[in-house]
Design a protein around this motif. Structure first.
Motif, PDB file in Angstrom:
ATOM      1  N   TYR A   1      38.761  29.552  41.162  1.00 39.51           N
ATOM      2  CA  TYR A   1      38.990  30.883  41.720  1.00 39.51           C
ATOM      3  C   TYR A   1      37.691  31.680  41.775  1.00 39.51           C
ATOM      4  O   TYR A   1      36.881  31.630  40.843  1.00 39.51           O
ATOM      5  N   ALA A   2      37.521  32.416  42.876  1.00 40.96           N
ATOM      6  CA  ALA A   2      36.487  33.448  42.960  1.00 40.96           C
ATOM      7  C   ALA A   2      37.149  34.785  42.656  1.00 40.96           C
ATOM      8  O   ALA A   2      38.302  35.022  43.027  1.00 40.96           O
ATOM      9  N   ARG A   3      36.390  35.657  41.989  1.00 43.65           N
ATOM     10  CA  ARG A   3      36.920  36.967  41.604  1.00 43.65           C
ATOM     11  C   ARG A   3      35.889  38.047  41.900  1.00 43.65           C
ATOM     12  O   ARG A   3      34.687  37.822  41.784  1.00 43.65           O
ATOM     13  N   ALA A   4      36.386  39.249  42.233  1.00 47.48           N
ATOM     14  CA  ALA A   4      35.535  40.414  42.473  1.00 47.48           C
ATOM     15  C   ALA A   4      35.926  41.513  41.491  1.00 47.48           C
ATOM     16  O   ALA A   4      37.118  41.759  41.253  1.00 47.48           O
ATOM     17  N   TYR A   5      34.901  42.178  40.944  1.00 50.22           N
ATOM     18  CA  TYR A   5      35.120  43.173  39.897  1.00 50.22           C
ATOM     19  C   TYR A   5      34.477  44.502  40.278  1.00 50.22           C
ATOM     20  O   TYR A   5      33.382  44.537  40.872  1.00 50.22           O
ATOM     21  N   LEU A   6      35.132  45.577  39.901  1.00 49.16           N
ATOM     22  CA  LEU A   6      34.604  46.926  40.094  1.00 49.16           C
ATOM     23  C   LEU A   6      34.695  47.674  38.775  1.00 49.16           C
ATOM     24  O   LEU A   6      35.779  47.818  38.204  1.00 49.16           O
ATOM     25  N   ASN A   7      33.547  48.118  38.282  1.00 51.51           N
ATOM     26  CA  ASN A   7      33.452  48.848  37.014  1.00 51.51           C
ATOM     27  C   ASN A   7      34.120  48.102  35.859  1.00 51.51           C
ATOM     28  O   ASN A   7      34.834  48.697  35.039  1.00 51.51           O
ATOM     29  N   GLY A   8      33.892  46.798  35.844  1.00 49.91           N
ATOM     30  CA  GLY A   8      34.350  45.986  34.726  1.00 49.91           C
ATOM     31  C   GLY A   8      35.778  45.510  34.804  1.00 49.91           C
ATOM     32  O   GLY A   8      36.231  44.770  33.925  1.00 49.91           O
ATOM     33  N   SER A   9      36.492  45.888  35.853  1.00 49.93           N
ATOM     34  CA  SER A   9      37.897  45.491  35.997  1.00 49.93           C
ATOM     35  C   SER A   9      38.071  44.570  37.195  1.00 49.93           C
ATOM     36  O   SER A   9      37.442  44.773  38.247  1.00 49.93           O
ATOM     37  N   LEU A  10      38.915  43.565  37.030  1.00 48.03           N
ATOM     38  CA  LEU A  10      39.275  42.705  38.154  1.00 48.03           C
ATOM     39  C   LEU A  10      39.978  43.566  39.195  1.00 48.03           C
ATOM     40  O   LEU A  10      41.025  44.147  38.930  1.00 48.03           O
ATOM     41  N   ASP A  11      39.388  43.675  40.383  1.00 48.01           N
ATOM     42  CA  ASP A  11      39.883  44.586  41.417  1.00 48.01           C
ATOM     43  C   ASP A  11      40.922  43.862  42.274  1.00 48.01           C
ATOM     44  O   ASP A  11      40.641  43.404  43.380  1.00 48.01           O
ATOM     45  N   LEU A  12      42.121  43.748  41.722  1.00 44.89           N
ATOM     46  CA  LEU A  12      43.181  42.941  42.313  1.00 44.89           C
ATOM     47  C   LEU A  12      43.449  43.306  43.772  1.00 44.89           C
ATOM     48  O   LEU A  12      43.454  44.479  44.160  1.00 44.89           O
ATOM     49  N   ASN A  13      43.699  42.247  44.568  1.00 43.87           N
ATOM     50  CA  ASN A  13      43.956  42.456  45.994  1.00 43.87           C
ATOM     51  C   ASN A  13      44.782  41.303  46.542  1.00 43.87           C
ATOM     52  O   ASN A  13      44.368  40.600  47.462  1.00 43.87           O
ATOM     53  N   GLY A  14      45.952  41.069  45.946  1.00 44.76           N
ATOM     54  CA  GLY A  14      46.828  39.999  46.397  1.00 44.76           C
ATOM     55  C   GLY A  14      46.130  38.653  46.362  1.00 44.76           C
ATOM     56  O   GLY A  14      45.405  38.325  45.421  1.00 44.76           O
ATOM     57  N   LYS A  15      46.335  37.866  47.419  1.00 44.28           N
ATOM     58  CA  LYS A  15      45.731  36.528  47.468  1.00 44.28           C
ATOM     59  C   LYS A  15      44.227  36.569  47.724  1.00 44.28           C
ATOM     60  O   LYS A  15      43.537  35.553  47.590  1.00 44.28           O
ATOM     61  N   ASP A  16      43.710  37.754  48.068  1.00 40.22           N
ATOM     62  CA  ASP A  16      42.273  37.882  48.318  1.00 40.22           C
ATOM     63  C   ASP A  16      41.459  38.102  47.044  1.00 40.22           C
ATOM     64  O   ASP A  16      40.233  38.000  47.071  1.00 40.22           O
ATOM     65  N   ASN A  17      42.108  38.440  45.952  1.00 36.08           N
ATOM     66  CA  ASN A  17      41.395  38.594  44.679  1.00 36.08           C
ATOM     67  C   ASN A  17      42.400  38.564  43.534  1.00 36.08           C
ATOM     68  O   ASN A  17      43.167  39.530  43.386  1.00 36.08           O
ATOM     69  N   PRO A  18      42.400  37.482  42.731  1.00 35.01           N
ATOM     70  CA  PRO A  18      41.512  36.316  42.809  1.00 35.01           C
ATOM     71  C   PRO A  18      41.756  35.489  44.078  1.00 35.01           C
ATOM     72  O   PRO A  18      42.869  35.485  44.628  1.00 35.01           O
ATOM     73  N   TYR A  19      40.727  34.772  44.504  1.00 40.38           N
ATOM     74  CA  TYR A  19      40.793  33.967  45.709  1.00 40.38           C
ATOM     75  C   TYR A  19      40.692  32.496  45.333  1.00 40.38           C
ATOM     76  O   TYR A  19      39.709  32.063  44.720  1.00 40.38           O
TER      77      TYR A  19
END
Length: 291
Positions: A205-223
């Motif tokens: 999985y690839a993941r994107a974070y904003l200010n230390g938190s996993l910035d959840l976005n359905g199937k797009d994050n985690p990807y």
């Protein structure tokens, strides 16, 4: 043993203790703060003056980032989160470490690859309104994409988002004009305030974070992307480690162009040789003294 000799030894011991205490304090004062060291490959705090090479101050490697255009160097910003300075980018500026001189970062590849990038940034609006590359091994011109941290690429449903880009093929995603394998954060990143942005990849999985938190976005994050990271056939066919922009080709057979231009302050940059857990990412972001 005479009383005088005992007294002399006692005095020498006290003097040695005082000297060692002063020495330790002096050394400690010169050690720059850094994020957590476990699995840290490189960390830049950008405390150097304008035009000076930016040197990794902590982690396994002391890699050096150089200005691509020495006549238009990245300035020393007069504010920061890891000290009083930062690297201040205007659109088109880029720092880079040659592939062969940063192999601990550029050789992160293959099916078992894992990596994290963490950056402390303060964005500014500029004449460039497109995407912004923060850092990574991602040369579109050479079709040598591996991993990178971006903002606002327009490939997801949220504008100004954090993007963790990964590629197992180097070139565009099969059937697409560009690479579309990425984790996209669920919230826009604001301007004119200090942020901690990050990405990770664990081989699945690839993941994107904003200010230390996993910035959840359905199937797009985690990807979900269990294909690993691109391994160039030869070193010369691979990408360098770039910061602030990357090279692309906008027309077939055309020249290499600098695009995805970051504008603003880069206060710190860390690369880890593992996919940080959610808690570890939060700890790294919060470790900056100025956050």
């Amino acid at each position: 043993m005479s009383a005088n000799l005992l007294k002399a030894e006692s005095s020498l011991t006290k003097a040695l203790i005082i000297c060692l205490t002063v020495l330790f304090a002096t050394i400690s004062a010169k050690i720059s703060p850094s994020p957590p060291l476990t699995n840290l490959l490189a960390f830049w705090d950008f405390q150097e003056a304008t035009g000076q090479p930016r040197v990794s101050k902590a982690g396994q490697y002391n890699y050096v980032l150089h200005d691509i255009n020495a006549s238009n160097p990245v300035a020393a910003g007069m504010e920061g989160v890891w000290g009083s300075k930062s690297a201040y980018f205007t659109p088109g500026q880029r720092l880079s470490a040659k592939r062969e001189l940063a192999s601990g970062l550029t050789n992160i590849s293959g099916t078992n690859a894992s990596v994290s990038i963490v950056a402390w940034i303060k964005r500014e609006k500029s004449s460039w309104s497109g995407g912004a590359m923060i850092a990574g091994v991602w040369n579109e011109y050479k079709k040598a994409r591996q991993y990178a941290l971006f903002l606002n690429l327009g490939v997801c449903d949220v504008p100004q988002d954090v993007i963790g880009h990964v590629s197992a093929v180097g070139g565009p995603t099969p059937g697409q004009k560009y690479c579309t394998t990425r984790a996209c954060g669920g919230h826009p990143t604001p301007f004119a305030t200090w942020l901690c942005v990050g990405m990770s990849y664990d081989g699945e999985y690839a993941r994107a974070y904003l200010n230390g938190s996993l910035d959840l976005n359905g199937k797009d994050n985690p990807y979900y992307y269990p294909k690993g990271l691109y391994t160039p056939p030869t070193a010369s066919q691979g990408a360098d480690f770039d910061v602030g922009a990357n090279l692309v080709n906008e027309t077939a057979g055309g020249p290499a162009l600098t695009r995805n231009l970051f504008a603003g302050y880069l206060g710190g940059l860390a690369v880890y040789g593992t996919a940080l857990s959610d808690q570890a990412m939060a700890d790294v972001c919060q470790s900056a003294p100025g956050m």
